[in-house]
Design an enzyme around this catalytic site. Structure first.
Site, mmCIF file in Angstrom:
data_model
loop_
_atom_site.group_PDB
_atom_site.id
_atom_site.type_symbol
_atom_site.label_atom_id
_atom_site.label_comp_id
_atom_site.label_asym_id
_atom_site.label_seq_id
_atom_site.Cartn_x
_atom_site.Cartn_y
_atom_site.Cartn_z
ATOM 1 N N ASN A 161 0.799 -1.233 0.000
ATOM 2 C CA ASN A 161 0.000 0.000 0.000
ATOM 3 C C ASN A 161 0.830 1.281 0.000
ATOM 4 O O ASN A 161 0.358 2.315 -0.449
ATOM 5 C CB ASN A 161 -1.034 -0.005 1.137
ATOM 6 C CG ASN A 161 -0.423 -0.191 2.493
ATOM 7 O OD1 ASN A 161 0.628 -0.805 2.640
ATOM 8 N ND2 ASN A 161 -1.062 0.330 3.518
ATOM 9 N N GLY A 210 2.211 -6.215 7.484
ATOM 10 C CA GLY A 210 1.347 -7.047 6.649
ATOM 11 C C GLY A 210 0.109 -7.460 7.406
ATOM 12 O O GLY A 210 -0.247 -6.848 8.422
ATOM 13 N N SER A 211 -0.539 -8.504 6.933
ATOM 14 C CA SER A 211 -1.795 -8.934 7.543
ATOM 15 C C SER A 211 -1.540 -9.748 8.812
ATOM 16 O O SER A 211 -0.427 -10.260 9.024
ATOM 17 C CB SER A 211 -2.571 -9.786 6.537
ATOM 18 O OG SER A 211 -1.815 -10.941 6.254
ATOM 19 N N ALA A 227 -2.691 -12.651 9.422
ATOM 20 C CA ALA A 227 -2.414 -14.047 9.044
ATOM 21 C C ALA A 227 -0.924 -14.223 8.733
ATOM 22 O O ALA A 227 -0.286 -15.191 9.176
ATOM 23 C CB ALA A 227 -3.260 -14.429 7.834
ATOM 24 N N THR A 228 -0.351 -13.278 8.000
ATOM 25 C CA THR A 228 1.084 -13.361 7.700
ATOM 26 C C THR A 228 1.896 -13.164 8.980
ATOM 27 O O THR A 228 2.935 -13.814 9.161
ATOM 28 C CB THR A 228 1.470 -12.314 6.632
ATOM 29 O OG1 THR A 228 0.648 -12.526 5.484
ATOM 30 C CG2 THR A 228 2.915 -12.426 6.226
ATOM 31 N N GLY A 229 1.417 -12.310 9.864
ATOM 32 C CA GLY A 229 2.094 -12.113 11.148
ATOM 33 C C GLY A 229 2.225 -13.423 11.915
ATOM 34 O O GLY A 229 3.287 -13.739 12.460
ATOM 35 N N GLU A 273 3.738 -5.159 12.483
ATOM 36 C CA GLU A 273 2.741 -4.096 12.294
ATOM 37 C C GLU A 273 1.670 -4.693 11.390
ATOM 38 O O GLU A 273 1.896 -4.879 10.189
ATOM 39 C CB GLU A 273 3.377 -2.875 11.617
ATOM 40 C CG GLU A 273 4.366 -2.133 12.475
ATOM 41 C CD GLU A 273 3.731 -1.357 13.619
ATOM 42 O OE1 GLU A 273 2.492 -1.283 13.688
ATOM 43 O OE2 GLU A 273 4.488 -0.839 14.447
ATOM 44 N N CYS A 320 -3.731 0.446 6.880
ATOM 45 C CA CYS A 320 -3.975 -0.307 8.116
ATOM 46 C C CYS A 320 -4.728 0.527 9.139
ATOM 47 O O CYS A 320 -5.472 0.017 9.948
ATOM 48 C CB CYS A 320 -2.652 -0.766 8.700
ATOM 49 S SG CYS A 320 -1.528 0.608 8.996
ATOM 50 N N GLU A 371 6.724 1.432 16.271
ATOM 51 C CA GLU A 371 7.596 2.000 15.240
ATOM 52 C C GLU A 371 7.493 3.521 15.233
ATOM 53 O O GLU A 371 6.723 4.107 15.974
ATOM 54 C CB GLU A 371 7.221 1.430 13.866
ATOM 55 C CG GLU A 371 7.409 -0.070 13.809
ATOM 56 C CD GLU A 371 7.496 -0.629 12.396
ATOM 57 O OE1 GLU A 371 7.088 0.041 11.447
ATOM 58 O OE2 GLU A 371 7.991 -1.769 12.260
HETATM 59 N N1 LIG Z 1 0.166 -1.907 10.972
HETATM 60 C C1 LIG Z 1 0.752 -1.330 9.934
HETATM 61 O O1 LIG Z 1 1.607 -0.462 10.089
HETATM 62 C C2 LIG Z 1 0.364 -1.728 8.537
HETATM 63 C C3 LIG Z 1 0.665 -0.878 7.482
HETATM 64 C C4 LIG Z 1 0.267 -1.245 6.200
HETATM 65 C C5 LIG Z 1 -0.402 -2.437 5.983
HETATM 66 N N2 LIG Z 1 -0.686 -3.249 7.017
HETATM 67 C C6 LIG Z 1 -1.461 -4.483 6.790
HETATM 68 O O2 LIG Z 1 -0.998 -5.188 5.639
HETATM 69 C C7 LIG Z 1 -2.075 -5.930 5.051
HETATM 70 C C8 LIG Z 1 -2.177 -5.634 3.567
HETATM 71 O O3 LIG Z 1 -1.029 -5.957 2.900
HETATM 72 P P1 LIG Z 1 -0.848 -7.362 2.140
HETATM 73 O O4 LIG Z 1 -2.152 -7.860 1.668
HETATM 74 O O5 LIG Z 1 0.264 -7.190 1.191
HETATM 75 O O6 LIG Z 1 -0.388 -8.245 3.359
HETATM 76 P P2 LIG Z 1 0.285 -9.679 3.326
HETATM 77 O O7 LIG Z 1 0.402 -10.085 4.744
HETATM 78 O O8 LIG Z 1 -0.396 -10.585 2.389
HETATM 79 O O9 LIG Z 1 1.735 -9.399 2.688
HETATM 80 C C9 LIG Z 1 2.654 -8.537 3.318
HETATM 81 C C10 LIG Z 1 4.061 -8.985 2.957
HETATM 82 O O10 LIG Z 1 4.297 -10.265 3.539
HETATM 83 C C11 LIG Z 1 4.783 -11.175 2.559
HETATM 84 N N3 LIG Z 1 4.327 -12.530 2.925
HETATM 85 C C12 LIG Z 1 3.157 -13.125 2.612
HETATM 86 N N4 LIG Z 1 3.099 -14.359 3.184
HETATM 87 C C13 LIG Z 1 4.253 -14.530 3.875
HETATM 88 C C14 LIG Z 1 4.783 -15.578 4.678
HETATM 89 N N5 LIG Z 1 4.116 -16.709 4.891
HETATM 90 N N6 LIG Z 1 6.006 -15.393 5.262
HETATM 91 C C15 LIG Z 1 6.686 -14.246 5.074
HETATM 92 N N7 LIG Z 1 6.249 -13.219 4.304
HETATM 93 C C16 LIG Z 1 5.036 -13.359 3.711
HETATM 94 C C17 LIG Z 1 4.222 -10.658 1.250
HETATM 95 O O11 LIG Z 1 4.991 -11.118 0.173
HETATM 96 C C18 LIG Z 1 4.304 -9.146 1.457
HETATM 97 O O12 LIG Z 1 5.603 -8.667 1.165
HETATM 98 C C19 LIG Z 1 -3.317 -5.473 5.781
HETATM 99 O O13 LIG Z 1 -3.702 -6.429 6.729
HETATM 100 C C20 LIG Z 1 -2.875 -4.180 6.443
HETATM 101 O O14 LIG Z 1 -3.639 -3.795 7.540
HETATM 102 C C21 LIG Z 1 -0.319 -2.927 8.290
#
Ligand SMILES: NC(=O)c1ccc[n+]([C@@H]2O[C@H](COP(=O)([O-])OP(=O)(O)OC[C@H]3O[C@@H](n4cnc5c(N)ncnc54)[C@H](O)[C@@H]3O)[C@@H](O)[C@H]2O)c1
Length: 500
Positions: A166, A240-241, A243-245, A262, A297, A475
C-alpha cells in the site's frame, strides 16, 4: 523539509521504469536463482510494466550471506558517520521524489499527487533515525566502590524486513532507517505486487553504503518465509496482515529470533452527541483514506455515530464523499486510485455483496465507476454502508478496501464493548468537545494509536503500533531504533587482575 511539487510539474514527470529487475545484494545485481519472474501490471490501466525477479529461498540465502559479511564492517562505522550516510540517502529521495511517486502510482495504483508525500515521509524517517544514532545509550549501575558496572547497546546483526503494497516506496526506504542507524545490515523484501520503486531505490543509492549493508530481494511468500526462518537473520520485522504475522512468528520461532509486527486493523471512529456533525462527516470520510482506496492499516472502517447526530452526519457524508473520484493514478488531478490486484478487487466486491445481503443500507458507491476511461483498471467507488450491525462480516473483518460501515449507538458502555469486540486493536478516532468524555473513551478503547478529533495522521516520534492481533512492538519512535539493539552488561573489578 518536504519539497512541494506543484501539479503542473508532476504532469511533466515521465514514468521511468527501473532498468534492473533482479535482486540487489552485496552491492551488485543478480538474476534470480529460482529462474522465475513475475509480470507487473499497472492496476489503474492494465498496462504491462515488465517482469521482475520472483526470488526464493536460494536468493534470500545469498543476500543474507552478503548482509552477514557486511555487518562486520557496518557495525564498526562510527554512529555519526552512519547517520551522515542515511541523511545523504534522504537527500537523494527528496531529489527524486517526483520520479519515485510516479513509479509507485503506476505500479501500486495510488494517486501520484499523494505518493510525493510517501517519498518525503520516507526521507523524514531516515533523517529522524539518523538523528537518534547517539541515543543508542546504555547505563551505568552503582555496584560499590571497587566495581564499575555498565551496559552498552549493540546492533543485532542481519535484520529482515518484509513490507506490503500500500505504500511500497515509503516502507522500503523508511523502514530501513532504524535498523541501519543502529548498525544492523538489512535484507528488504518488497511487496510482490509493487516492487519497482524498491529496485529504483537500489539503483539510485547504489555505492552510497558499503556493499551488503542494504539489500533488496523481490519475491513473494517463499522469499518472505525463508527470511523469517533463516538462522543468520537476527530479527524479522513485518508490515502485513495478521495471518502473515502469525506465519512469520511461527517461522521465527525455530531460531528464537525477535519479531516486530505491524499488522491489520478494523478501526473504530466514535462520535459523541456533542460533536459537530460536519466535523464528524469530514473525519469519517478522511479517516477512510479513500485516496488509496482505504488500503491503509489505520483506516477507520467502522464508524460508531450517536443516534442524536446519526442522520445529520450521514447526510453530510454523502456530500463530502464526492471529493474522491476514482481516476488514472498517474494523472496529477486524480483524488482516488485503483485497487492493487484483481484478487483484492474481487475480495472487496465480495464484501460489498455480503453487506447488501446481510441487510446493511447502501448510502454511497457500491460498485465500479461507470467512466469508460477507467474500464481497464481495478476501480471501486468510495462506498458507505449505514445501519451496520455486529453480526455482519463488514463489521468484523478487515476489508482493506474503500468500504466503511456506519453503526448507530445509544448506550456508551454497549458501544465501547462493540468497539472492542474484534481481534484487532490498531487505531481509533474519537469525536467530542468534552475532555472528560474523550479521556474516558480513550482509556476504554483497546487500540495502540488514538486520535481525538482527528484521523489518519502519524507523528514522527510518537509510538505507532497495535494492541491485540494488530501487532507486536512500536515503530516511528526511539523504541523502534532500540528494538534493533541488544543490551550487554559489563562488570569491572577494580582490584585488577591480581591474585588475592
Ligand atoms: N500496521 C501497519 O503499520 C500496517 C501498514 C500497512 C499495511 N498493514 C497491513 O498489511 C495488510 C495488507 O497488505 P498485504 O495484503 O500485502 O499483506 P500480506 O500479509 O499478504 O503481505 C505482506 C508482505 O508479507 C509477505 N508474505 C506473505 N506471506 C508470507 C509468509 N508466509 N512469510 C513471510 N512473508 C510473507 C508478502 O509477500 C508481502 O511482502 C493489511 O492487513 C494491512 O492492515 C499494516
Amino acid at each position: 523539509m518536504n519539497t512541494p511539487v506543484a501539479p503542473q510539474s508532476l504532469a511533466a514527470i515521465a514514468l521511468r521504469l527501473p532498468v534492473s529487475r533482479g535482486a540487489y545484494y552485496g552491492g551488485a545485481w543478480h538474476a534470480p536463482r529460482t529462474g522465475r519472474h513475475l509480470d507487473q501490471i499497472s492496476p489503474g490501466t492494465g498496462e504491462p510494466l515488465g517482469a521482475v525477479a520472483d526470488c526464493g529461498a536460494e536468493d534470500i540465502d545469498a543476500a543474507v550471506a552478503a548482509a552477514k559479511q557486511a555487518f562486520e564492517t557496518w557495525r564498526r562505522v562510527p554512529p555519526l558517520e552512519r547517520g551522515k550516510m542515511l541523511r545523504e540517502i534522504a537527500r537523494i529521495l527528496r531529489e527524486n521524489a517526483g520520479e519515485l511517486a510516479m513509479l509507485d502510482a503506476a505500479d501500486c495504483g495510488n494517486p501520484v499527487s499523494e505518493m510525493i508525500a510517501d517519498a518525503t515521509i520516507a526521507a523524514a524517517q531516515l533523517d529522524f533515525f539518523a538523528g537518534l544514532v547517539t541515543e543508542m545509550k546504555g547505563h551505568s549501575i552503582p555496584m560499590g566502590p571497587d566495581r564499575i558496572n555498565f551496559s552498552v547497546r549493540e546492533p543485532l546483526g542481519v535484520v529482515g524486513r518484509i513490507v506490503p503494497f500500500n505504500h511500497p516506496f515509503m516502507f522500503v526506504a523508511g523502514k530501513a532507517g532504524a535498523p541501519l542507524a543502529a548498525g544492523n545490515t538489512v535484507v528488504m523484501k518488497p511487496p510482490e505486487q509493487a516492487p519497482l520503486s524498491s529496485l529504483r531505490l537500489a539503483e539510485l543509492i547504489d555505492g552510497l553504503l558499503p556493499p551488503g549493508v542494504f539489500n533488496v530481494v523481490p519475491g513473494g511468500r517463499d522469499a518472505g518465509a525463508r527470511l523469517a526462518s533463516h538462522p543468520d537473520v537476527a530479527k524479522i520485522a513485518l508490515i502485513g496482515s495478521a495471518a502473515t504475522g502469525r506465519a512469520v512468528m511461527k517461522a521465527a520461532a525455530d531460531t528464537l529470533k525477535g519479531v516486530l509486527l505491524e499488522l491489520g486493523g478494523k478501526n473504530a471512529l466514535i462520535a459523541y452527541p456533542d460533536a459537530d456533525p460536519d466535523a464528524v462527516a469530514a473525519g469519517l470520510v478522511g479517516g477512510m483514506n479513500f485516496t488509496w482506496c482505504g488500503q491503509s492499516c489505520g483506516s477507520t472502517s467502522r464508524a460508531f455515530i450517536h443516534e442524536k447526530i446519526y442522520d445529520a452526519v450521514l447526510e453530510r457524508v454523502t456530500v463530502r464523499i464526492r471529493h474522491w473520484k476514482p481516476g488514472v493514478p498517474t494523472d496529477p488531478s486524480t483524488t482516488m486510485g485503483a485497487i492493487i490486484s484483481k484478487a483484492q478487487y474481487d475480495r472487496v466486491l465480495d464484501y460489498i455483496a455480503s453487506a447488501k445481503q446481510e441487510g446493511a443500507r447502501l448510502l454511497a458507491g457500491g460498485g465500479r465507476p461507470d467512466d469508460p476511461a477507467l474500464a481497464k483498471g481495478l476501480f471501486i467507488e468510495p462506498t458507505v454502508f449505514a445501519d451496520v450491525t455486529p453480526a455482519m462480516r463488514i463489521f468484523k473483518e478487515e476489508i482493506f478496501g474503500p468500504v466503511v460501515g456506519v453503526i448507530r449507538w445509544t448506550d456508551e458502555a454497549a458501544m465501547l464493548d462493540q468497539v472492542n469486540a474484534v481481534e484487532y486493536g490498531l487505531t481509533a478516532s474519537i469525536w467530542t468537545n468534552d475532555l472528560t468524555t474523550a479521556h474516558r473513551a480513550a482509556a476504554r478503547v483497546e487500540a495502540g494509536y488514538i486520535w481525538i478529533n482527528d484521523t489518519s495522521k502519524h507523528f514522527l516520534g510518537a509510538p505507532f503500533g497495535g494492541y491485540k492481533q494488530s501487532g507486536i512492538g512500536r515503530e516511528e519512535c526511539l523504541e523502534e531504533l532500540l528494538s534493533f539493539t541488544q543490551e550487554k552488561n559489563i562488570n569491572i573489578n577494580l582490584a585488577g587482575a591480581k591474585a588475592t
